[in-house]
Design a protein around this motif. Structure first.
Motif, short mmCIF file in Angstrom:
data_model
loop_
_atom_site.label_atom_id
_atom_site.label_comp_id
_atom_site.label_asym_id
_atom_site.label_seq_id
_atom_site.Cartn_x
_atom_site.Cartn_y
_atom_site.Cartn_z
N THR A 21 -3.07 -9.07 -6.45
CA THR A 21 -2.37 -8.09 -5.90
C THR A 21 -0.77 -8.01 -6.48
OG1 THR A 21 -3.73 -8.31 -3.80
CG2 THR A 21 -1.43 -7.61 -3.43
N LEU A 22 -0.46 -9.34 -6.51
CA LEU A 22 0.87 -9.37 -7.06
C LEU A 22 1.15 -8.84 -8.55
CD1 LEU A 22 1.80 -12.81 -5.61
CD2 LEU A 22 2.84 -10.52 -4.88
N SER A 23 0.08 -8.90 -9.41
CA SER A 23 -0.07 -8.31 -10.76
C SER A 23 0.04 -6.88 -10.73
CB SER A 23 -1.30 -8.94 -11.62
OG SER A 23 -0.95 -10.24 -11.72
N ALA A 24 -0.92 -6.40 -9.67
CA ALA A 24 -0.68 -5.03 -9.47
C ALA A 24 0.43 -4.50 -9.30
CB ALA A 24 -1.91 -4.49 -8.54
N LEU A 25 0.96 -5.25 -8.27
CA LEU A 25 2.31 -4.68 -7.88
C LEU A 25 3.47 -4.71 -8.91
CD1 LEU A 25 3.88 -3.98 -5.21
CD2 LEU A 25 4.54 -6.45 -4.84
N GLY A 26 3.52 -5.63 -9.84
CA GLY A 26 4.14 -5.66 -10.89
C GLY A 26 4.07 -4.65 -11.74
N SER A 27 2.86 -4.34 -12.07
CA SER A 27 2.29 -3.25 -13.20
C SER A 27 2.81 -2.07 -12.29
CB SER A 27 0.77 -3.51 -13.37
OG SER A 27 0.50 -4.39 -13.93
N LEU A 28 3.03 -1.79 -11.32
CA LEU A 28 3.20 -0.54 -10.37
C LEU A 28 4.66 -0.42 -10.66
CD1 LEU A 28 1.59 1.86 -9.43
CD2 LEU A 28 2.05 0.91 -7.28
N ALA A 29 5.27 -1.49 -10.57
CA ALA A 29 6.95 -1.40 -10.51
C ALA A 29 7.33 -1.08 -12.08
CB ALA A 29 7.40 -2.87 -10.06
N GLU A 74 0.74 -1.18 -0.12
CA GLU A 74 -0.07 -0.05 -0.03
C GLU A 74 0.90 1.50 0.04
OE1 GLU A 74 -3.71 2.16 2.35
OE2 GLU A 74 -2.79 0.15 3.24
N LYS A 75 2.03 1.32 0.74
CA LYS A 75 3.05 2.55 0.73
C LYS A 75 3.55 2.58 -0.53
CE LYS A 75 5.50 2.80 4.50
NZ LYS A 75 6.56 2.44 5.48
N TYR A 76 3.67 1.68 -1.40
CA TYR A 76 4.25 1.48 -2.61
C TYR A 76 3.29 1.96 -3.71
CZ TYR A 76 7.17 -0.20 -6.77
OH TYR A 76 7.96 -0.10 -7.71
N GLY A 77 1.94 2.06 -3.50
CA GLY A 77 1.16 2.60 -4.36
C GLY A 77 0.08 1.75 -4.78
N VAL A 78 0.14 0.54 -4.15
CA VAL A 78 -1.14 -0.54 -4.92
C VAL A 78 -2.35 -0.25 -4.02
CG1 VAL A 78 -1.99 -2.92 -4.74
CG2 VAL A 78 0.50 -2.38 -4.94
N THR A 79 -3.51 0.08 -4.79
CA THR A 79 -4.80 0.46 -4.29
C THR A 79 -5.29 -0.66 -3.34
OG1 THR A 79 -6.02 -0.33 -6.29
CG2 THR A 79 -5.14 2.26 -6.13
N LYS A 80 -6.21 0.07 -2.46
CA LYS A 80 -6.71 -0.90 -1.57
C LYS A 80 -7.90 -2.09 -2.10
CE LYS A 80 -6.67 0.63 3.03
NZ LYS A 80 -6.29 -0.43 3.94
N THR A 81 -8.37 -1.54 -3.33
CA THR A 81 -9.39 -2.49 -4.12
C THR A 81 -8.45 -3.64 -4.83
OG1 THR A 81 -9.20 -0.94 -6.12
CG2 THR A 81 -10.93 -0.64 -4.64
N ASP A 82 -7.16 -3.40 -5.21
CA ASP A 82 -6.36 -4.46 -5.50
C ASP A 82 -5.75 -5.65 -4.61
OD1 ASP A 82 -6.74 -3.90 -7.92
OD2 ASP A 82 -4.85 -2.49 -8.50
#
Length: 197
Positions: free
Chosen positions: A127-135, A100-108
């Motif tokens: 969640t892991l896909s959203a984290l990879g997309s954000l990275a 969440e601190k990195y920027g993944v939204t609560k809905t993900d």
């Protein structure tokens, strides 16, 4: 699955629907990415949902993953493997706070029990896909993997208009303001009685 008997009826249908959302191809991509991101020390899970869950269940690999994406101060200070359930759940929640601190939204985000009890592993994948997309989107040089594994998120495209451009826009009459090149309502039949033959 912690101390739960088999589900029947509606509960079974709901769980089957949740289980059907799990993607085996996405599992392979996520495993490959986590192995590249965290190094060979994390090992590889057995193929399938149960192997994936067992691999991530204690939260240590997830904590290493989120720490590897941060440049400066790491969000998870202490990564400790433990056999106790509450310690494992605490490690998972530290990963979620870091994501969440990195920027993944609560809905993900997935819930801790989704992973620990294996209730919704598709949510863990999201969640892991959203984290990879954000990275990939942040492009800070911390992402290790194929950029085609995850999509790049859209970035804000803020525009600043000058006062002249704003004034020029005020003189344009839009079609929704009533001017449609001389069109009128002539011939319209609102309110007239319907002819029944």
């Amino acid at each position: 699955m912690a101390n739960k008997g088999p589900a029947f009826g509606m509960s079974r249908q709901v769980q089957d629907k949740i289980d059907s959302k799990y993607d085996a191809e996405l599992e392979q991509i996520l495993v490959e990415w986590i192995c590249r991101q965290c190094g060979s020390g994390v090992g590889r899970p057995e193929a399938g949902k149960l192997g994936f869950q067992a691999w991530l269940k204690d939260g240590c690999i997830l904590s290493e993953l989120i720490n590897s994406l941060f440049v400066g101060d790491k969000p998870v200070k202490k990564i400790q493997s433990s056999g106790m359930a509450f310690k494992q759940m605490e490690q998972i929640s530290q990963f979620l706070n870091g994501a969440e601190k990195y920027g993944v939204t609560k809905t993900d985000m997935f819930q801790t029990v989704d992973l620990w009890e294996g209730k919704d592993l598709a949510a863990v994948q999201r969640t892991l896909s959203a984290l990879g997309s954000l990275a990939i989107t942040k492009d800070e040089g911390t992402y290790n993997g194929d950029p085609n594994w995850f999509f790049k998120k859209a970035m804000e495209n803020k525009r600043d208009f000058s006062d002249e451009q704003m004034k020029a826009g005020k003189s344009v009459i839009g079609l929704q303001m009533g001017s449609n090149k001389g069109a009128s309502q002539e011939g319209m039949s609102y309110g007239r009685a319907r002819q029944i033959l």
